[in-house]
Each structure stands twice: as C-alpha cells, then as structure tokens.
Write a protein that holds these residues in place. Structure first.
Motif: not given
Ligand SMILES: [Zn+2]
Length: 449
Positions: A97-102, A120-125, A184-200
C-alpha cells in the motif's frame, strides 16, 4: 548528515531487528552493545506504532535504517503469500500500500515483478520517491509520549540515518537487466533526495561473486552511481562455511568497491568484522548480524528450521550445538577462573555460573531441554529432536550479544595478529572437528592475504 562525509572511519556494530519478542535483547542492558538497528520494511509497515515506540523510547533514539525489501516482489509469489490462506501476507500487503505501482498490478496479475515493469523512467522515479518517502515517514508520522520530550530538547527523532534506494536481487542470468534498474534507482534517489545519505543495496548470488568478469562490470557500474554507501548481501553466504576461493573473491570485491564507496556488510560474521577493523582500505563502515538467523541469510526465505540450543564459542566465533560444545567447555568447568579465562567472561556467563551450585550445573543452563528428546513424525520418518527451553535460548542469545559486543569493541592491532589467534583457537579446539574449526584456518589464510 549530508552525503558520506561523516561516515569515514565509522565502524558500526549493526543489528537487524527480528521480532518484537527479541526486542529485550536490543534494549535495557543491551542498548549500548550496538550502534545501528536495521528494520525490515514489512515489519516497519506492519507494526509502525510499536516500532516507533521501541526506537524512540526503549532504544533511546538509536540510529536506524529501514530495509525496504523491494526484492521480495521479484521472486515466486509463494514466498510472500500465507501458506494457510493463499493471500499475500498482511505485512507485505501493508508494504504494497506504500509502494503502489508497478508492484500492485503485478501481484494482482499473480506474477512477480520483472525488470521490464520498471523500464519507464517516470514510473521508476515515482517508485524511488514512494519507497524512500516510506522510509522517511513511516515512524515519524506515529504519535507517542516521546514527541513532547524530543521536541523540548529540539532533538530530531524517528528519522532514518540513511535511506535505501529500491533494489533487486541479481544472479548470473538476470544481473544485467536488474543492474540497469538498480543503478538508475540509486541515481534517481540521490537526485530527488540530495540531503539524504543514499544506500545502494547490492544483493547478489554466489555465482556472481565467483564470475569475475560479470562482477567487475557490476562493480564498475555501482561505483559510477552517486550512491553514498553500498550495502552488500550475498545470498546465503555463510562466512564460516565459505571456501578460501570464495573468501578471496569476497575480499577482492570489497577492495574494489571500497576504493570509492563506503561499504556496509548486511550479514557478516567475525570475519567481516575483522576485515572492517584491520583493513581500513576496504572502507567497511558497518557489519550487521541478526539474532535469529545470525550471520548469513538466503534471499528467498526458507522454512524456520528446528530450534537447537547453540552456544556461541567466543574463540572460534561460531555457534556450536550444545551437545558438541560441551566437550570443549568441560575441561574448564573445574574452576570459575579457568572458565572465565578460557571460555567466556561475559555478564551472562558470570551470572549463570555465580548463581549455580557448581559450574557443571551452571553451564547446563545453556542446554536445558536438550536432555529430553521428543519423537515426532516428519514426512515419512520418525525424528528425535531435543527442543531447548525458552530460558536456555534466552541465555544463549544474551551470551551471543555480549560476545558480539566484545568482537566489535576489542582492539585488533592487525590482520596477522587476528590470523594467529584464529589458528591458535582452531588448534586448541580440534576436538570438535573441522566443521567447527576449519573456518578459522580459512579466515586466517585470507586475512594474511
Ligand atoms: Zn558468555
């Protein structure tokens, strides 16, 4: 807490939160034995209120990280369904219920997600955004008595120390497809949440570890992502059973990753702890273990197995069934001093021995229940099993937690000193045979390089 700058030379003792029943081994006397909690996503989603309360109150605002477990949806669906009802397990459903699609549609269509579902890049984002928002908010949105207290002190509470990008398991056949999504997911994560420490999170099959060409390619791609930290989980990689070839491949992988990324080992034994402490060039900033599954774990959950009392033998750094460990311990049961010096001097051992009439009786508390085997039918055989009493299991876990604290905190000068100690222990304990001592010799060889 931006990026990875504050993580250099960190050496975290990390513990995976198993069940709320085990919470007593992670709080109270044990609170200061470890640094960081890892909470599974389904547990976080399903018992958000209780988890928030545990972290904020009983664990006194302990650092934590939530493992979003996105890989759970890529395996055969039977692993996330209740065997009784055939429905998706409630805790996994809560996660959905948190994660939704796909994820939702694929489960509704009764199939696991495939890499194509994320093309689909926008879906992955949006997947990345939802999975990380979940980690950031699932506890923070819980209400409790603690809020006033932390607000008053102006202390931030219930914010994960780092967030994990959505990730999927890679074996030799599927690695290239999933690697694309994972990086890609790791790159998007850093892009969208630059203030967070991102773990891949890098979750691989043992075949990938031993396929040097494929592994190199994966490592190169991982190093090119903007992820701040790489967390590693090799499917069912039991360091106490691993061959020298596997351990060397493991060390080589860490060496290469560590050149540019700090590393967390998600399931590691004393071997990983020794690497962290004696080889700073590997850049390991944390090693995690859990109480129930210990120090390795299969990616796809297997049955619970039968409970056996196992006593963690400090000098060998391995759990040994009570009946086998007795032969190692018995020579030291003639004096308290000799036991504490040669076997273990942890708080639990001290208390158990002190409260007993004699040391033999004291040590037997770790194996209570083992002397009354129960017969029952399993498939087409009658099996005789001895179940440990809850008290015996509790003592074994407490002793284990103290031993782990000691392993993470003790001063280790260098790898060859550790290797020497391991060889000495293997020699002294040869009576229990190669299966409980061989790993010490293999570790020593790999530590020596
Ligand atoms: Zn002990």
């Amino acid at each position: 807490m931006n990026g990875n700058s504050s993580l250099n030379s960190t050496q975290w003792h990390m513990v995976r939160f198993g069940t709320h029943g085990e919470a007593r081994y992670l709080s109270g006397d044990f609170l200061n034995t470890y640094d960081v909690l890892i909470v599974n996503g389904n547990m976080a989603a399903f018992t958000a209120g209780a988890m928030a309360e545990f972290i904020a109150e009983r664990a006194a605002n302990k650092l934590y990280i939530i493992d979003p477990q996105t890989h759970a949806f890529q395996h055969h669906l039977k692993y996330i369904k209740s065997p009784k009802t055939g429905e998706v397990k409630t805790s996994i459903d809560r996660l959905l219920s948190f994660y939704g699609e796909p994820f939702k549609s694929s489960i509704q269509a009764n199939r696991p997600v495939s890499s194509g579902d994320f093309s689909d890049d926008s879906l992955l984002t949006s997947v990345v955004e939802r999975v990380i928002a979940f980690q950031k908010t699932v506890f923070a949105t819980q209400e409790g008595d603690w809020s006033k207290y932390y607000n008053f002190l102006k202390i931030k509470v219930l914010q994960p120390r780092a967030v994990v990008a959505p990730y999927f398991f890679m074996d030799e056949l599927t690695a290239m497809k999933w690697l694309e999504i994972n990086t890609k997911a790791a790159a998007i994560a850093k892009d969208k949440f630059p203030e967070e420490t991102i773990i891949m999170q890098l979750v691989i099959d043992k075949g990938v570890l031993l396929n040097s060409e494929l592994l190199e390619e994966i490592i190169d791609r991982v190093l090119d992502t903007p992820a701040d930290v790489v967390a590693i989980w090799i499917d069912e990689f039991d360091e106490t059973a691993a061959t020298i070839t596997e351990l060397l491949a493991y060390r080589k992988m860490l060496q290469k990753l560590g050149t540019r990324k700090p590393i967390i080992i998600l399931y590691g034994s004393f071997f990983s702890v020794a690497l962290m402490k004696t080889m700073p060039e590997l850049n390991i900033i944390g090693v995690c273990h859990s109480l129930e599954y210990g120090e390795h774990r299969p990616v796809i959950p297997v049955g619970g197995g039968l409970p056996v009392s196992k006593f963690y033998y400090p000098s060998l750094h391995i759990r040994i069934p009570y009946v086998d460990v007795l032969s190692l311990v018995r020579p030291y049961l003639d004096s308290m001093e000799r036991y504490l010096q040669n076997v273990c001097d942890c708080n639990t051992c001290k208390a158990v021995m002190r409260d007993a009439n004699d040391l033999e009786e004291g040590f037997s508390k770790y194996g209570e229940g083992q002397e009354h085997p129960v017969k029952f039918r399993r498939r087409h055989q009658v099996v005789t099993i001895s179940f440990p009493t809850p008290e015996a299991r509790a003592l074994c876990v407490q002793h284990y937690m103290w031993c782990k604290e000691n392993e993470y905190k003790e001063q280790l000068r260098n790898a060859s000193e550790v290797a020497e100690r391991l060889e000495k222990a293997a020699k002294e304990c040869s009576i229990v045979g190669n299966s409980f001592t061989g790993h010490c010799l293999r570790w020593a060889k790999v530590l020596r390089g």
